[in-house]
Design an enzyme around this catalytic site. Structure first.
Site, PDB file in Angstrom:
ATOM      1  N   SER A   1      34.834  38.184  28.716  1.00 30.60           N
ATOM      2  CA  SER A   1      33.630  38.341  29.555  1.00 30.60           C
ATOM      3  C   SER A   1      32.210  38.699  29.110  1.00 30.60           C
ATOM      4  CB  SER A   1      33.856  38.977  31.097  1.00 30.60           C
ATOM      5  OG  SER A   1      35.298  38.476  31.509  1.00 30.60           O
TER       6      SER A   1
ATOM      7  N   GLU B   1      36.343  35.534  17.698  1.00 27.85           N
ATOM      8  CA  GLU B   1      37.457  35.704  18.620  1.00 27.85           C
ATOM      9  C   GLU B   1      38.623  35.642  17.911  1.00 27.85           C
ATOM     10  OE1 GLU B   1      37.905  37.108  21.949  1.00 27.85           O
ATOM     11  OE2 GLU B   1      39.863  36.726  20.983  1.00 27.85           O
TER      12      GLU B   1
ATOM     13  N   ARG C   1      44.416  57.135  43.185  1.00 20.46           N
ATOM     14  CA  ARG C   1      43.540  58.031  43.048  1.00 20.46           C
ATOM     15  C   ARG C   1      42.030  57.610  42.821  1.00 20.46           C
ATOM     16  NH1 ARG C   1      41.655  61.309  38.755  1.00 20.46           N
ATOM     17  NH2 ARG C   1      42.807  60.252  37.224  1.00 20.46           N
TER      18      ARG C   1
ATOM     19  N   ASP D   1      34.726  47.106  28.263  1.00 23.09           N
ATOM     20  CA  ASP D   1      35.757  48.114  28.148  1.00 23.09           C
ATOM     21  C   ASP D   1      35.668  48.773  26.960  1.00 23.09           C
ATOM     22  OD1 ASP D   1      36.506  47.092  30.705  1.00 23.09           O
ATOM     23  OD2 ASP D   1      38.699  46.319  29.966  1.00 23.09           O
TER      24      ASP D   1
ATOM     25  N   ALA E   1      37.764  45.823  44.346  1.00 21.84           N
ATOM     26  CA  ALA E   1      38.714  45.666  45.149  1.00 21.84           C
ATOM     27  C   ALA E   1      40.297  45.910  44.384  1.00 21.84           C
ATOM     28  CB  ALA E   1      38.806  44.033  45.557  1.00 21.84           C
TER      29      ALA E   1
ATOM     30  N   HIS F   1      31.755  36.208  65.760  1.00 24.23           N
ATOM     31  CA  HIS F   1      33.135  36.370  66.682  1.00 24.23           C
ATOM     32  C   HIS F   1      33.958  35.160  66.638  1.00 24.23           C
ATOM     33  CE1 HIS F   1      35.254  38.604  69.554  1.00 24.23           C
ATOM     34  NE2 HIS F   1      35.033  37.559  70.501  1.00 24.23           N
TER      35      HIS F   1
END
Ligand code: NDP
Length: 456
Positions: free
Chosen positions: A15, A35, A204, A303, A341, A436
C-alpha cells in the site's frame, strides 16, 4: 540530468510503496519499484481485503435467522468454503492486475524480484544493480510467532486464506486485531473456535467497556474465549490434529492453531546492517519526522517503521513523504486521531481516546454512553445490542473519543472522526440533527452524562 537510474527507488509494492511511487511519478520524477511477490502487499493479498471479504461472508451466516422475524423463510444450505476462498483469490488477482496497470500508467517501472540495498544510492534486484538518488523501504511486516515447543505447527493469518478445507476446531492465540477478527469469521463459518489471550482482557489499548462488551457478545455466540491463558507447547498427533498444553495445566485438542501474535517489520537480509541503517529497539527502521533513516538517502514508511501498522497510515505517510521530497510541502501525519476498526463479531470502531486514557490526560472527563438493541433486530429476540460512547474533556467540552460496538461501527466512526479532527465540542454534536431512524443518530442524541470523572 541526474546521474542516477532513478530519482526514487521503492522497495516493496504494498500500500505505502505503491502510493509513494505513483505520487512521486505524478510529481515528475523517475521512479522504480521492486516487488518479489504480488503487487499490493499484505493489505491487498493477505490482509485487509481478503479479510473483509471473509467478514462479509461471515455476516451472511446470520441472514436466515435475522430475517425470519421479518417474514422471510430462508433455508441455509451450508457454507461452501472453496467458493469463498477461490472467489476472493480471483478478486485479488484482478486487483493485482489493476495495480500493475496503475503503476505502468503512472510511468513507474516495476521490477520483479527481491531487492536489497547495495549502497546508499544503490539497489540490487536479483543481482541486477540500479542507482537511485533516494531509496524508500516500504517492505511491510510479517507475522511474529511466539516461542514455545511446537511453534513450527503454528499457522499465521497468511495461511488462513488458502486452507484446503475448513477445520473442525480452530485455536486462535492472541487478543489483538487479527485474532479477534479470525475468531469471529471462522466461528460464523461453522468452525468451533477457541481464542486464548495471555492477559486479563483482550483488545488491549481499546476502551475497556467496549472490550468487555465484545467479550460478552462473543461468548454468547459460542466462541470459547479464554483470558489469562497462554500456550506452553503444541504437539502434533498421528491423526494430524494437535494437542495444545496450556499454561494453566489444561490441554485441548484442535485441528489448527492460528498464532495472531503481532507483526514485525520485514527488514531482514535487506542489506541494512551493511549500510549502517539504524533500527529502533523494537527492530523497525528508525526514521525522523520526514521518514528519513540514519542514511540520508534512505527513507522508510508503513509497517517497516514503528508507527501504527494500518494501511491508511502508510498511505498518509507516503503522501507526506512525496510532498516533502518533490512538492516542497511539509505535511505531518497526525497519529492522535487515527480512526480504527476491529472487524470482530460484533465489530468495534473508535477514534481518539479511550475513557481510561482520557482520565490519565485530562483532569475532568465526562462520559456519555448508550446501549440499545438496533431496530434491525427489533422484531426478533436475539441478544445483540450496540454500545456507543463519547468521551468529552470536561473543561473544553471537546469530544476527545468516540467508540462504537455493533453493526456499521466502522462506517459510522469514519464520519465521526472528521468531527473530532475538526475539534467538535459536545455542543456541536448536540446541535447536529440526527438521521432517524439510524443507529448512528445516537451519537448526536446522548444528553445525560453517564459518568463524570474529576472534580467538576
Ligand atoms: P496486535 O498487536 O493487534 O495483537 C497481538 C496480540 O498477540 C496481542 O493480544 C498480544 O498480547 C498477543 N501476543 C503478542 N506476543 C505474544 C506471545 N508471545 N504470546 C502470546 N500472545 C502474544 O497484532 P495482530 O497480529 O493482531 O495484527 C498486527 C497488526 O496488523 C495490528 O496491530 C494492526 O495494526 C494491523 N491490523 C489491522 C487490522 C484492522 O485495521 N482491522 C486488522 C488486522 C491487523 P498483549 O496485548 O498482551 O501484547
Amino acid at each position: 540530468m541526474t546521474p542516477y537510474d532513478f530519482d526514487l527507488f521503492v522497495v516493496g509494492a504494498g500500500s505505502g510503496g505503491v502510493r509513494a511511487a505513483r505520487m512521486a511519478a505524478a510529481a515528475g520524477v523517475r521512479v522504480g519499484i521492486a516487488e518479489q511477490d504480488r503487487v499490493g502487499g499484505t493489505c491487498v493479498n493477505l490482509g485487509c481485503i481478503p479479510k473483509k471479504l471473509y467478514v462479509y461472508a461471515a455476516e451472511y451466516a446470520a441472514t436466515p435467522e435475522n430475517s425470519a422475524p421479518f417474514g422471510w423463510r430462508m433455508e441455509a444450505r451450508g457454507f461452501d468454503w472453496p467458493t469463498l476462498r477461490d472467489g476472493a483469490a480471483n478478486f485479488i488477482a484482478a486487483a493485482n492486475k489493476r495495480m500493475e496497470t496503475m503503476l505502468e500508467k503512472a510511468g513507474v517501472r516495476l521490477l520483479r524480484g527481491r531487492a536489497t540495498l547495495a549502497g546508499a544510492h544503490q539497489v540490487a534486484v536479483d543481482g541486477q544493480r540500479y542507482t537511485a538518488r533516494n531509496i524508500l523501504l516500504a517492505t511491510g511486516s510479517q507475522p511474529a510467532l511466539p516461542a514455545f515447543p511446537g511453534r513450527e505447527y503454528l499457522l499465521t493469518s497468511d495461511q488462513m486464506f488458502g486452507l484446503q478445507q475448513l477445520p473442525n476446531h480452530l485455536l486462535v492465540i492472541g487478543g489483538g486485531y487479527i485474532a479477534s477478527e479470525f475468531a469471529g469469521i471462522f466461528h460464523r463459518f461453522g468452525v468451533k473456535v477457541t481464542q486464548i489471550y495471555r492477559g486479563e482482557l483482550f483488545l488491549r489499548g481499546f476502551d475497556r467497556e467496549m472490550r468487555q462488551f465484545i467479550a460478552a457478545h462473543m461468548r454468547r455466540q459460542g466462541i470459547d474465549l479464554r483470558f489469562n491463558t497462554d500456550v506452553d507447547k503444541v504437539v502434533k498427533n498421528a491423526d494430524d490434529s494437535f494437542t495444545v498444553l496450556l499454561n494453566n495445566g489444561e490441554t485441548l485438542t484442535t485441528s489448527l492453531v492460528l498464532a495472531a501474535t503481532g507483526r514485525r517489520p520485514r527488514i531482514r537480509d535487506l542489506g541494512l546492517e551493511m549500510l549502517g541503517v539504524e533500527l529502533t529497539p523494537g527492530g523497525a527502521v528508525a526514521v525522523d519526522g520526514n521518514y528519513r533513516s540514519s542514511i540520508p538517502s534512505v527513507y522508510a514508511l508503513g509497517d517497516a517503521i514503528d508507527r501504527l501498522q494500518l494501511t491508511p497510515v502508510a498511505l498518509a505517510q507516503a503522501m507526506a513523504l512525496v510532498g516533502h521530497l518533490y512538492r516542497d510541502e511539509q505535511v505531518t501525519v497526525d497519529y492522535d486521531l487515527v480512526p480504527t476498526a476491529v472487524f470482530s463479531s460484533p465489530p468495534l470502531a473508535c477514534v481518539g481516546l479511550s475513557e481510561e486514557r482520557a482520565r490519565e490526560r485530562y483532569p475532568q472527563v465526562d462520559v456519555f454512553t448508550t446501549e440499545f438493541r438496533a431496530l434491525q433486530q427489533g422484531l426478533g429476540d436475539g441478544p445483540e445490542r450496540m454500545l456507543l460512547k463519547l468521551v468529552v474533556d470536561g473543561d473544553s467540552r471537546r469530544v476527545i473519543g468516540a467508540h462504537m460496538v455493533g453493526d456499521g461501527a466502522a462506517e459510522t466512526i469514519q464520519g465521526i472522526a472528521v468531527a473530532l479532527k475538526a475539534g467538535a465540542t459536545k455542543a456541536v454534536f448536540d446541535q447536529t440533527v440526527g438521521i432517524h431512524p439510524t443507529n448512528a443518530e445516537e451519537f448526536v442524541t446522548m444528553r445525560s452524562v453517564t459518568r463524570r470523572h474529576g472534580n467538576g
